[in-house]
Design a protein around this motif. Structure first.
Motif, mmCIF file in Angstrom:
data_model
loop_
_atom_site.group_PDB
_atom_site.id
_atom_site.type_symbol
_atom_site.label_atom_id
_atom_site.label_comp_id
_atom_site.label_asym_id
_atom_site.label_seq_id
_atom_site.Cartn_x
_atom_site.Cartn_y
_atom_site.Cartn_z
ATOM 1 N N SER A 355 0.791 -1.378 -0.125
ATOM 2 C CA SER A 355 0.029 -0.108 -0.108
ATOM 3 C C SER A 355 0.895 1.522 -0.114
ATOM 4 C CB SER A 355 -1.065 -0.114 1.053
ATOM 5 O OG SER A 355 -0.243 0.102 2.389
ATOM 6 N N TYR A 356 0.306 2.443 -0.481
ATOM 7 C CA TYR A 356 0.796 3.647 -0.356
ATOM 8 C C TYR A 356 -0.026 4.655 -0.215
ATOM 9 C CZ TYR A 356 -0.286 4.580 -5.313
ATOM 10 O OH TYR A 356 -0.855 4.676 -6.508
ATOM 11 N N THR A 357 0.197 5.862 0.325
ATOM 12 C CA THR A 357 -0.391 6.943 0.575
ATOM 13 C C THR A 357 0.457 8.217 0.152
ATOM 14 O OG1 THR A 357 -1.680 5.904 2.407
ATOM 15 C CG2 THR A 357 -1.696 8.482 2.144
ATOM 16 N N ILE A 358 -0.185 9.074 -0.700
ATOM 17 C CA ILE A 358 0.528 10.317 -1.324
ATOM 18 C C ILE A 358 -0.252 11.476 -1.049
ATOM 19 C CG2 ILE A 358 0.105 9.714 -3.599
ATOM 20 C CD1 ILE A 358 2.964 11.159 -4.064
ATOM 21 N N GLY A 359 0.061 12.583 -0.790
ATOM 22 C CA GLY A 359 -0.813 13.793 -0.712
ATOM 23 C C GLY A 359 0.093 15.312 -0.602
ATOM 24 N N ILE A 360 -0.754 16.160 -0.765
ATOM 25 C CA ILE A 360 -0.124 17.482 -0.624
ATOM 26 C C ILE A 360 -1.180 18.474 -0.005
ATOM 27 C CG2 ILE A 360 -0.817 18.222 -2.798
ATOM 28 C CD1 ILE A 360 1.905 19.828 -3.124
ATOM 29 N N SER A 361 -0.764 19.254 0.511
ATOM 30 C CA SER A 361 -1.724 20.494 1.396
ATOM 31 C C SER A 361 -1.102 21.925 1.077
ATOM 32 C CB SER A 361 -1.591 20.233 2.836
ATOM 33 O OG SER A 361 -2.602 21.113 3.352
ATOM 34 N N PHE A 367 -7.645 29.947 3.701
ATOM 35 C CA PHE A 367 -7.880 28.909 2.590
ATOM 36 C C PHE A 367 -7.014 27.700 2.671
ATOM 37 C CE2 PHE A 367 -6.782 27.291 -1.534
ATOM 38 C CZ PHE A 367 -8.168 26.716 -2.015
ATOM 39 N N GLU A 368 -7.634 26.399 2.230
ATOM 40 C CA GLU A 368 -6.583 25.171 2.490
ATOM 41 C C GLU A 368 -6.939 24.397 1.274
ATOM 42 O OE1 GLU A 368 -5.363 21.704 5.428
ATOM 43 O OE2 GLU A 368 -6.158 23.584 6.210
ATOM 44 N N LEU A 369 -6.052 23.838 0.587
ATOM 45 C CA LEU A 369 -6.426 22.807 -0.608
ATOM 46 C C LEU A 369 -5.582 21.455 -0.182
ATOM 47 C CD1 LEU A 369 -7.405 21.785 -3.117
ATOM 48 C CD2 LEU A 369 -5.399 22.977 -4.061
ATOM 49 N N ASN A 370 -6.359 20.420 -0.207
ATOM 50 C CA ASN A 370 -5.719 19.283 0.181
ATOM 51 C C ASN A 370 -6.155 18.193 -1.133
ATOM 52 O OD1 ASN A 370 -4.896 19.787 2.696
ATOM 53 N ND2 ASN A 370 -6.928 19.646 3.536
ATOM 54 N N MET A 371 -5.081 17.545 -1.554
ATOM 55 C CA MET A 371 -5.193 16.522 -2.610
ATOM 56 C C MET A 371 -4.276 15.277 -2.361
ATOM 57 S SD MET A 371 -4.730 18.843 -6.086
ATOM 58 C CE MET A 371 -3.422 19.434 -5.503
ATOM 59 N N GLY A 372 -4.952 14.038 -2.588
ATOM 60 C CA GLY A 372 -4.176 12.918 -2.248
ATOM 61 C C GLY A 372 -4.697 11.546 -2.751
ATOM 62 N N ASP A 489 -8.758 11.743 -3.519
ATOM 63 C CA ASP A 489 -9.241 12.713 -2.487
ATOM 64 C C ASP A 489 -9.005 14.376 -3.023
ATOM 65 O OD1 ASP A 489 -10.270 10.746 -0.260
ATOM 66 O OD2 ASP A 489 -8.072 10.288 -0.757
ATOM 67 N N LEU A 490 -10.187 15.083 -3.164
ATOM 68 C CA LEU A 490 -10.054 16.480 -3.161
ATOM 69 C C LEU A 490 -10.762 17.147 -1.883
ATOM 70 C CD1 LEU A 490 -8.959 18.892 -4.821
ATOM 71 C CD2 LEU A 490 -11.145 18.662 -6.016
ATOM 72 N N GLN A 491 -10.149 18.136 -1.445
ATOM 73 C CA GLN A 491 -10.833 18.755 -0.293
ATOM 74 C C GLN A 491 -10.545 20.367 -0.135
ATOM 75 O OE1 GLN A 491 -9.580 18.368 3.836
ATOM 76 N NE2 GLN A 491 -11.552 17.504 4.349
ATOM 77 N N LEU A 492 -11.394 21.068 -0.191
ATOM 78 C CA LEU A 492 -11.423 22.503 -0.005
ATOM 79 C C LEU A 492 -11.928 22.846 1.582
ATOM 80 C CD1 LEU A 492 -12.684 23.604 -3.254
ATOM 81 C CD2 LEU A 492 -10.401 23.621 -2.788
ATOM 82 N N LYS A 493 -11.007 23.675 2.267
ATOM 83 C CA LYS A 493 -11.375 24.288 3.223
ATOM 84 C C LYS A 493 -11.492 25.662 3.273
ATOM 85 C CE LYS A 493 -9.840 20.400 6.646
ATOM 86 N NZ LYS A 493 -8.902 20.331 7.575
ATOM 87 N N PHE A 494 -12.452 26.346 4.279
ATOM 88 C CA PHE A 494 -12.364 27.813 4.118
ATOM 89 C C PHE A 494 -12.730 28.166 5.525
ATOM 90 C CE2 PHE A 494 -14.238 26.906 0.238
ATOM 91 C CZ PHE A 494 -13.487 27.388 -0.765
ATOM 92 N N LYS A 498 -15.393 33.339 12.609
ATOM 93 C CA LYS A 498 -16.522 32.824 13.551
ATOM 94 C C LYS A 498 -16.826 31.464 12.962
ATOM 95 C CE LYS A 498 -18.667 36.981 14.997
ATOM 96 N NZ LYS A 498 -20.071 37.817 14.931
ATOM 97 N N ILE A 499 -16.408 31.001 11.739
ATOM 98 C CA ILE A 499 -17.097 29.810 11.234
ATOM 99 C C ILE A 499 -16.016 29.159 10.098
ATOM 100 C CG2 ILE A 499 -18.241 30.607 9.239
ATOM 101 C CD1 ILE A 499 -20.287 28.751 9.812
ATOM 102 N N SER A 500 -15.841 27.977 10.103
ATOM 103 C CA SER A 500 -14.995 27.070 9.181
ATOM 104 C C SER A 500 -15.719 26.057 8.471
ATOM 105 C CB SER A 500 -13.760 26.472 9.957
ATOM 106 O OG SER A 500 -14.363 25.356 10.714
ATOM 107 N N SER A 501 -15.698 25.938 7.311
ATOM 108 C CA SER A 501 -16.397 25.028 6.343
ATOM 109 C C SER A 501 -15.528 24.218 5.397
ATOM 110 C CB SER A 501 -17.525 25.505 5.574
ATOM 111 O OG SER A 501 -16.827 26.541 4.809
ATOM 112 N N SER A 502 -15.721 22.923 5.021
ATOM 113 C CA SER A 502 -15.098 22.317 4.119
ATOM 114 C C SER A 502 -15.957 21.595 3.163
ATOM 115 C CB SER A 502 -14.307 21.490 4.749
ATOM 116 O OG SER A 502 -15.024 20.158 5.411
ATOM 117 N N ALA A 503 -15.478 21.231 2.054
ATOM 118 C CA ALA A 503 -16.284 20.280 1.078
ATOM 119 C C ALA A 503 -15.357 19.400 0.276
ATOM 120 C CB ALA A 503 -16.865 21.250 -0.034
ATOM 121 N N SER A 504 -15.628 18.098 0.142
ATOM 122 C CA SER A 504 -14.601 17.198 -0.379
ATOM 123 C C SER A 504 -15.256 16.258 -1.500
ATOM 124 C CB SER A 504 -13.805 16.328 0.787
ATOM 125 O OG SER A 504 -14.675 15.558 1.423
#
Length: 724
Positions: A355-361, A367-372, A489-494, A498-504
């Protein structure tokens, strides 16, 4: 119950939970019920004991299976709160590191117990026989003399231990403890045993040696007296050595050998550690029961690089494991890479797991962008050879059909265990309910190629298995030549103040079967006094939707709490809704909660509504509390909910008078089995002083009624501590 009397150097303790340690050759780390007397001054130490031993000390040793549990204790009865659980020699904490069900004899951990983790559980189990125990221990400077008499009341036999010893101790790392014990049966000499413990610590090394020897005539009852390493006609040696020739280099050696009635057990470990400012390397070798293990680990701190290689060679299998992780980071960019490989082969099986896992943030202030990507491939390099597999399920009171991961090639090879007890079709199983009652069912067990159906049958009909049972199924199968799993996986965080949200978005592929998972979450304060935590997860092809909502509205010091949980499939749905307003008025409060549960599985369903109300009011030196609980349930006849509480009412009155407290509890409980319980408790807590501390007395009465059966239990107890 415990009573302490302290007279400066002289102390007396009365308790049914005495945990005593007289000597490794006699009473060793064992719980007893009786009187313990101690006297100590600068040169003299005297201990005396008069007690009964009503429980047997037992051990359960096992390696993990790669899961948190459950794991089973085989005893029919387990004395609550007597266990000590060790993970690789480290003592764990109850309710934090593990949870244990004393009635079902099941233990589960808060983390995964790997196949290399070794668990040791010490616990007490009730004994049918009661032993009378008495004795003393006298320490004068470094010299020790002790006597212990163990009497078996039923057979009227006496086992006596006379012991002499020398004990010189600076601290736990510098000591010499030498003992010889003479054993007598009904005043007739039978044999002797020796004990030696030596420890020495210097700047460049630390060493310790422990030695135990018992003649054949030295009859030591391990479960009664406590030392698991001491047996008749046995020898035990444990030696450890740590060398520190340089500040960056260390060597650790550990050796253990045990010979019992001609059978020998031996294990040894060698570890070499090289530690610098930026890196650490470790080389290890161990040998135990014809099993060798070689390990190499390396860590490079600036790049967060960790690598490991381990090879295990035994008479039945050979296993090789390699892993490496790398996670370098910058101010705005984090990346990670993990690879894992394992080869396992024996006479009948050859498996490979990769197995392997690879990703970048990529991160900024808001703002935050995660891909893996994750990938796992399992190969069976000997696919024509059948092997036995085990699958574990936990029952939920609704499901009766349990799917196997692979079809069995022989239905007759399938065996089913409930809580580690082998069961068969038309056999019986006794289920313990939460209120202490029990019920015996006849089992209806049907075995198919790819599933097992299990029903519990009683006079009221056929039911699914009751909840919280562990079901283990062993079966013979042929594992496919290749199986794989891959996800992108693709994830966006804002983030805002007062509030934080994410969509993936996640794409999942498993053995040429695809699915997509969409996840949305938000957390924070959306209005001035309103906080929410919202999560929604949806699997497109499986049509599984999970909605989780938690919300709190504050109007200090009061608040309203809301919890909503919906999990739906095409064939099943679970809805849990709870609202809980808490109104606070100074020291007074009203706590009201309403909870609704709806669980549907095909045609079977369970619905219930519960109401919970608590009230507290304080008047000067008096305090009044009331509690009311009521539940309503509807369900199909195929659902077995077991015994549950229908309603309960309680009143609590507390009065403080002359700094003492008087407290009265009156409780009524009614269950769905028509069992009713009435409990009355009166407690007196006197005023604390320098002489009397932590004292209380109580009287407790419990009246139970079920149809034509009645029972009454009266308990009188307390805690008394007197300082002189």
């Amino acid at each position: 119950m415990e009573l302490f009397l302290n007279f400066s150097e002289f102390k007396i303790r009365f308790s049914n939970l005495l945990n005593l340690n007289f000597s490794p050759l006699s009473l060793y780390n064992k719980k007893v019920n009786g009187i313990y007397i101690t006297y100590e001054n600068n040169t003299l130490s005297l201990k005396g004991i008069i007690s009964k031993i009503e429980g047997l000390k037992k051990y359960k040793n096992f390696y993990g299976n790669g899961t948190p549990g459950p794991y089973f204790l085989e005893d029919t009865f387990l004395t609550p709160f007597t266990e000590k659980v060790y993970l690789n020699g480290n003592l764990l904490q109850r309710d934090f590191d593990y949870a244990i069900d004393y009635k079902q004899r099941i233990i589960s951990f808060s983390f995964v117990i790997t196949k290399n983790d070794y668990i040791v559980i010490e616990y007490e189990s009730p004994s049918k026989e009661i032993y009378n125990l008495s004795g003393f221990s006298l320490n004068l400077s470094a010299l020790n003399l002790s006597y212990l008499n163990l009497e078996k009341s039923i057979e009227n036999t006496q086992n006596s231990f006379w012991e002499v010893g020398i004990n010189m101790e600076k601290d736990e790392n510098n000591l010499l403890n030498l003992r010889r014990s003479f054993f007598f049966v009904n005043n007739m000499y039978s044999g002797y045993a020796d004990y030696l413990k030596f420890a020495l610590s210097k700047e460049l090394f630390t060493a310790s040696l422990e030695y135990l020897y018992a003649e054949k005539g030295y009859i030591y009852l391990t479960e009664v007296l406590g030392n698991n390493n001491l047996l008749s006609d046995s020898k035990y040696i444990h030696f450890s050595l740590s060398l520190l020739p340089f500040s960056s280099l260390s060597y650790i050696y550990d050796f253990e050998n045990k010979i019992t009635k001609g059978e020998e057990f031996s294990k040894q470990n060698h570890t070499l550690i090289l530690n610098t400012n930026n890196s650490k390397a470790e080389f290890s070798y161990s040998y135990e029961k014809s099993k060798e293990e070689i390990g190499i680990t390396y860590t490079y701190y600036p790049l967060s690089l960790n690598s490991m290689y381990k090879k295990t060679i035994s008479n039945s299998y050979v296993s090789s494991t390699y892993s490496m992780s790398l996670s370098p980071s910058l101010d705005f960019l984090n990346s990670y890479f993990l690879v894992y490989s394992n080869d396992y082969y024996s006479d009948k099986a050859y498996f490979r797991d990769f197995s392997y896992t690879i990703g970048i943030s990529i991160k900024s202030k808001s703002f935050e962008l995660n891909m893996g990507e994750k990938f796992n491939k399992k190969e069976n390099l000997n696919p024509d050879t059948p092997i036995y597999l085990a699958q574990i399920f936990m029952t939920d009171g609704v499901n009766f059909s349990f799917q196997l991961s692979y079809p069995t090639i022989d239905i007759n090879s399938v065996s089913v265990y409930i809580n580690n007890i082998l069961v068969k079709n038309n056999s019986t199983f006794t289920y313990l309910f939460p209120d202490g009652s029990y019920k015996t069912y006849t089992l209806n067990l049907s075995i198919y190629e790819n599933r097992v159906d299990l029903f519990f049958v009683d006079n009221n009909g056929i039911h699914p298995p009751p909840p919280d049972l562990s079901l283990t199924i062993y079966y013979l199968t042929i594992i496919p030549q290749e199986s794989y799993y891959q996800s992108h996986d693709l994830q966006l965080k804002f983030t805002s103040p007062k509030i934080s949200s994410s969509a993936s978005l996640q794409r999942i592929e498993q053995d040429f079967i695809y699915d997509y998972l969409i996840n949305f979450s938000a957390r924070g304060t959306i209005l001035k006094n309103l906080w929410i935590d919202l999560t929604n997860i949806y699997k497109i092809y499986e049509k599984n939707n999970k909605l989780l909502l938690k919300s709190v509205y504050f109007f200090l010091p009061s608040y309203i709490y809301l919890d909503l949980n919906i999990n739906s499939f095409p064939y099943a749905k679970t809805i849990l809704f709870k609202i809980n307003p808490v109104l606070t008025f100074g020291e007074d409060f009203i706590n009201f909660s309403l909870e609704h549960l709806e669980n549907t599985y095909y045609e079977a369903y369970l619905k219930y509504l519960s109401l919970n109300l608590e009230f507290k009011k304080k008047f000067s030196q008096n305090e009044f509390k009331a509690h009311f609980y009521k539940t309503w349930r509807t369900y199909t006849s195929s659902v077995d909910t077991g015994t549950y509480l229908l309603n309960s009412e309680s009143i609590n009155l507390l009065r403080e008078l002359n700094k003492s407290k008087y407290e009265l509890f009156i409780i009524h409980e009614k269950y769905n089995t028509n069992l009713e319980k009435y409990t009355v408790i009166f407690t007196y807590i006197p005023n604390k002083s320098e002489k009397f501390t932590n004292n209380c007395l109580y009287i407790k009465g419990i009246y139970s009624a079920l149809e034509q059966n009645y029972s009454f239990i009266l308990q009188i107890g307390g805690n008394i501590s007197v300082n002189f």
